[in-house]
Design a protein around this motif. Sequence first.
Motif, PDB file in Angstrom:
ATOM      1  N   VAL A  21      11.043  78.456  28.995  1.00 42.13           N
ATOM      2  CA  VAL A  21      11.882  79.090  27.970  1.00 42.13           C
ATOM      3  C   VAL A  21      12.567  78.019  27.124  1.00 42.13           C
ATOM      4  O   VAL A  21      13.076  77.024  27.651  1.00 42.13           O
ATOM      5  CB  VAL A  21      12.943  80.003  28.615  1.00 42.13           C
ATOM      6  CG1 VAL A  21      13.853  80.608  27.553  1.00 42.13           C
ATOM      7  CG2 VAL A  21      12.284  81.094  29.448  1.00 42.13           C
ATOM      8  N   SER A  22      12.574  78.237  25.809  1.00 44.94           N
ATOM      9  CA  SER A  22      13.317  77.366  24.896  1.00 44.94           C
ATOM     10  C   SER A  22      14.304  78.211  24.110  1.00 44.94           C
ATOM     11  O   SER A  22      13.953  79.275  23.599  1.00 44.94           O
ATOM     12  CB  SER A  22      12.365  76.672  23.907  1.00 44.94           C
ATOM     13  OG  SER A  22      11.461  75.822  24.566  1.00 44.94           O
ATOM     14  N   VAL A  23      15.543  77.738  24.033  1.00 44.28           N
ATOM     15  CA  VAL A  23      16.567  78.351  23.180  1.00 44.28           C
ATOM     16  C   VAL A  23      16.690  77.488  21.933  1.00 44.28           C
ATOM     17  O   VAL A  23      16.968  76.287  22.030  1.00 44.28           O
ATOM     18  CB  VAL A  23      17.923  78.447  23.903  1.00 44.28           C
ATOM     19  CG1 VAL A  23      19.001  78.907  22.933  1.00 44.28           C
ATOM     20  CG2 VAL A  23      17.827  79.393  25.089  1.00 44.28           C
ATOM     21  N   ILE A  24      16.461  78.082  20.771  1.00 46.08           N
ATOM     22  CA  ILE A  24      16.477  77.350  19.501  1.00 46.08           C
ATOM     23  C   ILE A  24      17.596  77.887  18.621  1.00 46.08           C
ATOM     24  O   ILE A  24      17.710  79.097  18.437  1.00 46.08           O
ATOM     25  CB  ILE A  24      15.128  77.493  18.766  1.00 46.08           C
ATOM     26  CG1 ILE A  24      13.983  76.942  19.637  1.00 46.08           C
ATOM     27  CG2 ILE A  24      15.163  76.798  17.419  1.00 46.08           C
ATOM     28  CD1 ILE A  24      12.604  77.192  19.063  1.00 46.08           C
ATOM     29  N   PHE A  25      18.443  76.991  18.104  1.00 42.69           N
ATOM     30  CA  PHE A  25      19.459  77.448  17.158  1.00 42.69           C
ATOM     31  C   PHE A  25      19.761  76.365  16.126  1.00 42.69           C
ATOM     32  O   PHE A  25      19.550  75.185  16.364  1.00 42.69           O
ATOM     33  CB  PHE A  25      20.738  77.914  17.855  1.00 42.69           C
ATOM     34  CG  PHE A  25      21.418  76.888  18.718  1.00 42.69           C
ATOM     35  CD1 PHE A  25      22.269  75.944  18.175  1.00 42.69           C
ATOM     36  CD2 PHE A  25      21.216  76.885  20.095  1.00 42.69           C
ATOM     37  CE1 PHE A  25      22.913  75.009  18.974  1.00 42.69           C
ATOM     38  CE2 PHE A  25      21.853  75.958  20.909  1.00 42.69           C
ATOM     39  CZ  PHE A  25      22.702  75.022  20.343  1.00 42.69           C
ATOM     40  N   THR A  26      20.230  76.816  14.959  1.00 45.81           N
ATOM     41  CA  THR A  26      20.519  75.905  13.859  1.00 45.81           C
ATOM     42  C   THR A  26      21.996  75.506  13.847  1.00 45.81           C
ATOM     43  O   THR A  26      22.851  76.207  14.392  1.00 45.81           O
ATOM     44  CB  THR A  26      20.172  76.550  12.508  1.00 45.81           C
ATOM     45  OG1 THR A  26      20.863  77.804  12.397  1.00 45.81           O
ATOM     46  CG2 THR A  26      18.674  76.796  12.381  1.00 45.81           C
ATOM     47  N   THR A  27      22.250  74.389  13.190  1.00 49.01           N
ATOM     48  CA  THR A  27      23.631  73.958  12.971  1.00 49.01           C
ATOM     49  C   THR A  27      23.694  73.151  11.685  1.00 49.01           C
ATOM     50  O   THR A  27      22.688  72.584  11.244  1.00 49.01           O
ATOM     51  CB  THR A  27      24.157  73.112  14.148  1.00 49.01           C
ATOM     52  OG1 THR A  27      25.568  72.931  14.009  1.00 49.01           O
ATOM     53  CG2 THR A  27      23.498  71.742  14.202  1.00 49.01           C
ATOM     54  N   TYR A  28      24.884  73.122  11.080  1.00 50.47           N
ATOM     55  CA  TYR A  28      25.105  72.277   9.905  1.00 50.47           C
ATOM     56  C   TYR A  28      26.597  72.002   9.759  1.00 50.47           C
ATOM     57  O   TYR A  28      27.365  72.876   9.349  1.00 50.47           O
ATOM     58  CB  TYR A  28      24.573  72.936   8.630  1.00 50.47           C
ATOM     59  CG  TYR A  28      24.882  72.118   7.384  1.00 50.47           C
ATOM     60  CD1 TYR A  28      24.242  70.903   7.162  1.00 50.47           C
ATOM     61  CD2 TYR A  28      25.840  72.548   6.463  1.00 50.47           C
ATOM     62  CE1 TYR A  28      24.542  70.134   6.044  1.00 50.47           C
ATOM     63  CE2 TYR A  28      26.144  71.786   5.340  1.00 50.47           C
ATOM     64  CZ  TYR A  28      25.497  70.579   5.135  1.00 50.47           C
ATOM     65  OH  TYR A  28      25.801  69.808   4.038  1.00 50.47           O
ATOM     66  N   ASN A  29      27.009  70.814  10.154  1.00 50.57           N
ATOM     67  CA  ASN A  29      28.381  70.325   9.972  1.00 50.57           C
ATOM     68  C   ASN A  29      29.452  71.296  10.468  1.00 50.57           C
ATOM     69  O   ASN A  29      30.474  71.506   9.809  1.00 50.57           O
ATOM     70  CB  ASN A  29      28.625  69.970   8.497  1.00 50.57           C
ATOM     71  CG  ASN A  29      27.972  68.654   8.110  1.00 50.57           C
ATOM     72  OD1 ASN A  29      27.770  67.779   8.958  1.00 50.57           O
ATOM     73  ND2 ASN A  29      27.644  68.506   6.836  1.00 50.57           N
ATOM     74  N   HIS A  30      29.210  71.872  11.642  1.00 47.49           N
ATOM     75  CA  HIS A  30      30.227  72.665  12.343  1.00 47.49           C
ATOM     76  C   HIS A  30      30.326  72.163  13.783  1.00 47.49           C
ATOM     77  O   HIS A  30      30.060  72.899  14.733  1.00 47.49           O
ATOM     78  CB  HIS A  30      29.862  74.151  12.342  1.00 47.49           C
ATOM     79  CG  HIS A  30      30.274  74.878  11.104  1.00 47.49           C
ATOM     80  ND1 HIS A  30      31.596  75.119  10.788  1.00 47.49           N
ATOM     81  CD2 HIS A  30      29.549  75.407  10.098  1.00 47.49           C
ATOM     82  CE1 HIS A  30      31.664  75.775   9.637  1.00 47.49           C
ATOM     83  NE2 HIS A  30      30.431  75.956   9.193  1.00 47.49           N
ATOM     84  N   PRO A  31      30.709  70.887  13.976  1.00 47.06           N
ATOM     85  CA  PRO A  31      30.687  70.303  15.320  1.00 47.06           C
ATOM     86  C   PRO A  31      31.583  71.010  16.332  1.00 47.06           C
ATOM     87  O   PRO A  31      31.233  71.099  17.514  1.00 47.06           O
ATOM     88  CB  PRO A  31      31.132  68.856  15.087  1.00 47.06           C
ATOM     89  CG  PRO A  31      31.855  68.878  13.775  1.00 47.06           C
ATOM     90  CD  PRO A  31      31.166  69.916  12.955  1.00 47.06           C
ATOM     91  N   LYS A  32      32.736  71.509  15.893  1.00 43.46           N
ATOM     92  CA  LYS A  32      33.624  72.190  16.841  1.00 43.46           C
ATOM     93  C   LYS A  32      33.006  73.494  17.324  1.00 43.46           C
ATOM     94  O   LYS A  32      33.100  73.842  18.498  1.00 43.46           O
ATOM     95  CB  LYS A  32      34.989  72.448  16.186  1.00 43.46           C
ATOM     96  CG  LYS A  32      35.789  71.173  15.915  1.00 43.46           C
ATOM     97  CD  LYS A  32      37.140  71.480  15.285  1.00 43.46           C
ATOM     98  CE  LYS A  32      37.925  70.186  15.032  1.00 43.46           C
ATOM     99  NZ  LYS A  32      39.246  70.466  14.385  1.00 43.46           N
ATOM    100  N   TRP A  33      32.388  74.238  16.414  1.00 49.73           N
ATOM    101  CA  TRP A  33      31.722  75.479  16.808  1.00 49.73           C
ATOM    102  C   TRP A  33      30.500  75.160  17.664  1.00 49.73           C
ATOM    103  O   TRP A  33      30.234  75.821  18.657  1.00 49.73           O
ATOM    104  CB  TRP A  33      31.304  76.252  15.570  1.00 49.73           C
ATOM    105  CG  TRP A  33      32.317  77.114  14.887  1.00 49.73           C
ATOM    106  CD1 TRP A  33      32.035  78.087  13.959  1.00 49.73           C
ATOM    107  CD2 TRP A  33      33.755  77.138  15.009  1.00 49.73           C
ATOM    108  NE1 TRP A  33      33.182  78.690  13.504  1.00 49.73           N
ATOM    109  CE2 TRP A  33      34.255  78.128  14.144  1.00 49.73           C
ATOM    110  CE3 TRP A  33      34.657  76.398  15.772  1.00 49.73           C
ATOM    111  CZ2 TRP A  33      35.608  78.410  14.021  1.00 49.73           C
ATOM    112  CZ3 TRP A  33      36.020  76.670  15.647  1.00 49.73           C
ATOM    113  CH2 TRP A  33      36.473  77.665  14.794  1.00 49.73           C
ATOM    114  N   LEU A  34      29.744  74.141  17.278  1.00 49.70           N
ATOM    115  CA  LEU A  34      28.559  73.746  18.029  1.00 49.70           C
ATOM    116  C   LEU A  34      28.910  73.379  19.468  1.00 49.70           C
ATOM    117  O   LEU A  34      28.204  73.764  20.413  1.00 49.70           O
ATOM    118  CB  LEU A  34      27.880  72.557  17.340  1.00 49.70           C
ATOM    119  CG  LEU A  34      26.705  71.921  18.089  1.00 49.70           C
ATOM    120  CD1 LEU A  34      25.567  72.914  18.271  1.00 49.70           C
ATOM    121  CD2 LEU A  34      26.218  70.682  17.343  1.00 49.70           C
TER     122      LEU A  34
END
Length: 280
Positions: A3-16
């Motif tokens: 299983v792979s969990v894939i998610f995006t991020t962009y300059n939200h380090p605290k939320w990430l």
Amino acid sequence: MRVSVIFTTYNHPKWLEKVLWGFSVQTYRDFEIVIADDGSNEETREVIERVSAEIDIPVKHIWHEDIDFRKCQILNKAILASEGDYLIFTDGDCIPHPAFVENHVAFSEKGHFLSGGYFKLPMDLSRKITKEDILSGNATKPSWLLDNGLKFTYKISKLISSKKWGAVLDFITPTKATWNGHSASTFREYVLQTNGFDERMQYGGQDREFGERLMNMGIKGKQVRYRCSCVHLDHKRGYARQESIDKNRAIRKATRKDKVVRTAYGLDQYVKSMADLDKA
């Protein structure tokens, strides 16, 4: 089943960071995390390296240069970097329920994709949630959220994620099972058959278009919004432009009208480029 969990991020380090802690306490443990980073700065990389060293879930960080909104491109690169036979997609601003991965795996079914749910938090509560709140499971508990100032709404029942009662609520909900960027999953083979996400698309409906191609292929949506849920942390959307939304609507319209299954603007270009590098 890998299983792979894939998610995006962009300059939200605290939320990430909060999302990563959420995946560190999943009841199902045999999975990898693949972060599709659409050009974040150094602070994001530092968060990923620090948290990855503290958790026992393998993490891959797939990054490309920051050139406008290129979510579909980085998602395709993350798909190719993933090793799972089953792919779960969410977002870098969604803290998963502790049973998020377990339930996605439990309800997976050949010939189907899963359509999960989310509960959106206000900004004050999004900021208030701490690492300890996440590790204890409180961050996705309706009772804890209500005790900490959340106004009651029936939609909070999505966070119960009960296999028994969730099945009942998923059966009676009038909401259609669509591909949702915050919580959706299917088998890798189906994702490859569609050629991944359409890279012409920017913000506005790109996830839905991918799901519509799955349905054109005969893959049916399975409603699990009350069983595979997460809390969505609030944030601004400076990348939302009417021009891109209108363009995406036109692409989606053509996808439905022409029963498109495989985009010509997806994974193939990277597979070809990697094959060319191997030959060199």
